[in-house]
Design a protein around this motif. Structure first.
Motif: not given
Ligand SMILES: [Zn+2]
Length: 470
Positions: A20, A23, A25, A37-38, A41
């Protein structure tokens, strides 16, 4: 009254990066909801974005692909709005200083101008369950890198818009920027449309139709809007500036919200991301990664290779196919024959059994050899197509296949003469009728002589002998 539509586009295209934009991901399509997802994000407080360098490079490539100017300096801003699929309540985008300015795509002799192209992050997706009466948020798409391509309001017909979007998709694919799968949402189009009375040059009030995801939907939505706005104006009313949603099932558009102006978003410079500097050398390095664009290839195919506009357009419609053509045709110099082999023979085989060009059982070298055998009259056109089918199914080299199946045309005029004599003896009546003026019989006699000699028959030699004898 007759009205002229004035249309501008905003095209969102997802960049083909591995991760992304801010980040680590994975940037992928599909999968289980919320499994990519982290904290960054999903917009948790205290996290900091780190710009993905590859997103900058791909966006710059896109600028080059549309003949825009990649800017040495670009920077990020926050666009503030709350929406359930945007958990940070702001979107990081480029407002003051986009990565690329200007550019155009020419359609039907008209230059349709691009104002600029900027980088931004995508939002998540809401899934509405009407049965349970709940809405669910999937943040997998949050932070997927996008470019938004903003055009000038230069479009006047539906066809121009559709062809522009098709050409844009093709260029982004060529440049390796975006896979442009509209059905998967990796490229989406917003249409700004107003109408003005024929002869006027004062633009009317525009409506924006969001997120159109097929060429057909674009056409239907514009058609509906022209009709809707015309009816309002004809009745003495006023078009309201607003954002509308196109309903594919009903073929109509419905008001979504009154249209915001830029100041409603309270843009301000993103404090957590430093500006991007690209030196002229870096921009030239990126330019070198961008292949020749399809419009230039079409010009070359027509101007230098003598192909028809239709042939050229068909070949460039897929980059792999066009690359294969280029390499093969350059090796043999047989531009027309190679185009025939690919557009007639190979396309038919690929339609029956879709295979990526890179996975064919033969390469550009074999195809160029085949074109050359045909060009030099060593095999006839039927044999050329037959050899192509054999190579497609089993591989092998053209010369070997032609030899094995007796397809090398005989230059032996003795054998041809014998065959012609035999045919004329057996078909004395046809020969007589031909001489009496029934010219159509020549083809029949040719066919018979070719039948006698089989695949090695050389039509040119037979034609000459037959002409002499008759
Ligand atoms: Zn992320």
């Amino acid at each position: 009254m007759r009205y002229i539509p004035v249309i501008g586009l905003e095209i969102h295209a997802e960049l083909q990066t591995a991760s992304k934009v801010f980040c680590g991901c994975a940037n992928e399509f599909g999968g289980a909801p919320n499994d990519r997802v982290c904290p960054r994000c999903s917009g948790l407080p205290g996290t900091l974005p780190v710009l993905n360098k590859n997103a900058v490079i791909l966006a710059a490539r896109a600028g080059i692909a549309v003949d825009g100017t990649v800017n040495n300096y670009s920077s990020f801003d926050r666009k503030n709005y709350f929406y359930p699929d945007l958990p940070k309540a702001y979107q990081i985008t480029q407002f003051e200083h986009p990565i690329s300015s200007g550019g155009f795509i020419e359609i039907g002799g008209r230059k349709l101008r691009i104002h600029h192209l900027h980088i931004e992050e995508d939002a998540g997706k809401l899934v509405h369950d009407d049965y349970e009466c709940i809405s669910m948020a999937d943040y997998n798409r949050c932070g997927v890198p996008l470019i938004e391509i903003v055009t000038e309001p230069d479009f006047r017909t539906i066809e121009e818009v559709q062809q522009f979007v098709e050409q844009m998709a093709l260029r982004l694919k060529y440049a390796g920027v975006c896979d442009a799968r509209m059905e998967q949402g990796s490229m989406r189009v917003d249409v700004n449309i107003s109408i003005m009375p024929e002869g006027s040059d004062v633009f009317g009030t525009r409506a924006e139709i969001k997120n159109l995801n097929s060429i057909k939907a674009i056409g239907r939505a514009i058609e509906y809007e022209i009709k809707r706005q015309s009816e309002i104006l004809d009745a003495g009313g006023q078009v309201v500036q607003e954002t509308r949603r196109f309903n594919d099932n009903h073929g109509d558009t419905k008001a979504l919200r009154s249209k915001e102006e830029a100041h409603d978003y309270r843009y301000f410079p993103e404090p957590d991301i430093p500006p991007v500097f690209l030196s002229d050398e870096e921009i030239e390095e990126i330019r070198a990664q961008v292949p020749e664009m399809p419009n230039k290839r079409v010009e070359r195919y027509i101007g230098e290779y003598g192909l028809t506009a239709e042939e050229a357009a068909l070949i460039v419609s897929d980059r792999e196919f066009s690359d294969f053509y280029d390499k093969s045709a350059a090796a043999s110099g047989c531009y027309k024959k190679t185009a025939s082999l690919m557009l007639v023979g190979l396309n038919k085989l690929l339609n029956e059994n879709p295979t990526p060009v890179s996975e064919l059982k033969f390469g550009t070298r074999e195809l160029s050899e085949l074109a050359l055998l045909w060009e030099e009259n060593k095999i006839n056109s039927n044999s050329a197509m037959e050899i192509l089918e054999i190579m497609y199914a089993h591989g092998g080299t053209p010369a070997e296949i032609a030899g094995k199946h007796g397809m090398i045309m005989s230059a032996d005029s003795d054998a041809a003469e014998k065959a012609v004599d035999k045919v004329l003896a057996e078909n004395a009546k046809a020969a007589q009728d031909y001489k009496a003026g029934n010219k159509k019989l020549f083809g029949f006699l040719m066919g018979r002589a070719i039948g006698e000699l089989g695949k090695s028959a050389n039509p040119a030699v037979i034609k000459e002998i037959l002409n002499k004898k008759l």
